[in-house]
Every structure is written in structure tokens, then in C-alpha cells.
Design an enzyme around this catalytic site. Structure first.
Site, PDB file in Angstrom:
ATOM      1  N   SER A   1      -6.647  -5.074   7.452  1.00 20.99           N
ATOM      2  CA  SER A   1      -8.111  -5.742   8.489  1.00 20.99           C
ATOM      3  C   SER A   1      -7.462  -5.390  10.180  1.00 20.99           C
ATOM      4  O   SER A   1      -8.549  -4.606  10.482  1.00 20.99           O
ATOM      5  CB  SER A   1      -7.831  -6.979   8.779  1.00 20.99           C
ATOM      6  OG  SER A   1      -7.728  -7.402   7.062  1.00 20.99           O
TER       7      SER A   1
ATOM      8  N   ARG B   1       0.907  -0.842   0.127  1.00 18.80           N
ATOM      9  CA  ARG B   1      -0.174  -0.239   0.237  1.00 18.80           C
ATOM     10  C   ARG B   1       1.316   1.085  -0.199  1.00 18.80           C
ATOM     11  O   ARG B   1       0.590   2.107  -0.505  1.00 18.80           O
ATOM     12  CB  ARG B   1      -1.004  -0.043   1.802  1.00 18.80           C
ATOM     13  CG  ARG B   1      -1.491  -1.005   1.062  1.00 18.80           C
ATOM     14  CD  ARG B   1      -2.541  -1.235   2.760  1.00 18.80           C
ATOM     15  NE  ARG B   1      -0.918  -1.779   3.368  1.00 18.80           N
ATOM     16  CZ  ARG B   1      -1.861  -1.990   4.366  1.00 18.80           C
ATOM     17  NH1 ARG B   1      -2.546  -2.632   5.333  1.00 18.80           N
ATOM     18  NH2 ARG B   1       0.164  -2.820   5.482  1.00 18.80           N
TER      19      ARG B   1
END
Ligand code: PNS
Length: 164
Positions: free
Chosen positions: A129, A91
Site C-alpha cells: 500500500s 511477499r
């Protein structure tokens, strides 16, 4: 020979960011095996069986994508599956330190392996998450970040904890 890529991770639980990476990987490889690590050192919110069940529900419509689980060394799993490609989503540059360590170690113990790093859609750059679980636990809306089957499971999990 079909080109098989393995996408390993904790997937605790699978998010829209992971699914975005699965779709991108599938454009590059004939088969993508998303595999849930069973012996991760991280403590998990969902059991391996739940994580596998949720991932299966999310990729049900995607041809050429399977869900599995593995124990032990990732490279041993790749050998068993006849794959030489590890997919990882990155990311931000900050992810790369950990990813380089893993990729270097995997290459040291299985020289034929290649790690392929894919960048998710910008919408998922700040998604993880653990962040989703943290805000969901505190009652925030996480609809934009989780696939429908996961959303329901996360809501159930944190509602149950609140009642306890
Ligand atoms: O989603 P995660 O937690 O970043 O995934 C990490 C994972 C599961 C890919 C990594 O911990 C792993 O490959 N574990 C299996 C054990 C192993 O092979 N370790 C050597 C790689 S450095």
C-alpha cells in the site's frame, strides 16, 4: 463448526495483493473476516471508516468474506469471533522477520492460535500500500494494482492534496 479465519491488517488502502490473499484464504476456510486495525501505530492515509468502506466495496461479490474493524489486541478479537486462525500474506523472505515476531507474540498470549502465511500471486510480490501511494501521489498509473473502488478513492485523495 465453521472454520473461521481472521485476516488483519492496516489495509491503507486495500490492494489487489490483499484481495488475492482473501481469495486464497477463502479456499481454505468457510468464513474469512478481513479486519482493519483501528489502533495501528502507523500513520494512515485513509481513516478507518474509509478503509472499511473500500474493503467492503471490494469484497462485495465474494461469498463467505466479511469486513470488520478491531481495536486492541488481535488475539482478543479472535477470541470474540470464535477463531483460532490468523491469515497473513507474505511477499518475500524479508517479510518473515516481522511476521515471526508477531506470530510468536500472538501464540504466547493465545496458545491455541495458528498463523497461516499465504503467498500472493507473483504479480503482487513487490506490491505494498505504501509504494502504491508514493507513486500515485507523484502521478504514476496504478490501475494494475488497485481494485476499481480504491483507484477512484486514491485519485481523489491525491488530486485534492495537489490543489491545496
Ligand atoms: O498491515 P499491517 O500494518 O502489517 O498489520 C499489522 C497488524 C494490524 C496485524 C498488527 O499490528 C496487529 O495485530 N495489531 C493489533 C495489536 C496487537 O495485537 N499486537 C500484538 C501482535 S504482535
Amino acid at each position: 463448526m465453521p472454520r473461521i479465519a481472521v485476516y488483519p491488517g492496516s489495509f491503507d488502502p486495500i490492494t489487489n495483493g490483499h484481495l488475492d490473499i482473501v481469495r486464497r484464504a477463502r479456499r481454505l476456510f468457510d468464513r474469512v473476516i478481513l479486519t482493519v486495525a483501528a489502533n495501528s501505530s502507523k500513520s494512515s492515509t485513509f481513516s478507518v471508516a474509509e478503509r472499511v468502506r473500500l474493503a467492503k466495496a471490494c469484497v462485495a461479490g465474494l461469498g463467505g468474506v466479511e469486513v470488520d474493524t478491531f481495536d486492541g489486541l488481535l488475539v482478543d478479537y479472535l477470541r470474540r469471533k470464535g477463531s483460532r486462525v490468523i491469515i497473513r500474506g507474505v511477499r518475500a523472505v524479508s517479510d518473515m522477520e516481522y511476521e515471526f515476531q508477531m506470530a510468536s507474540m500472538n501464540r504466547a498470549i493465545y496458545p491455541e492460535v495458528e498463523s497461516v502465511f499465504l503467498m500472493p500471486d507473483e504479480r503482487y510480490t513487490y506490491l505494498s500500500s505504501s509504494i502504491i501511494k508514493e507513486v500515485a501521489r507523484m502521478g504514476a498509473h496504478v490501475e494494475d494494482y488497485l481494485p476499481v473502488p480504491v483507484l477512484a478513492a486514491v485519485k481523489r485523495r491525491f488530486a485534492r492534496r495537489k490543489r491545496k
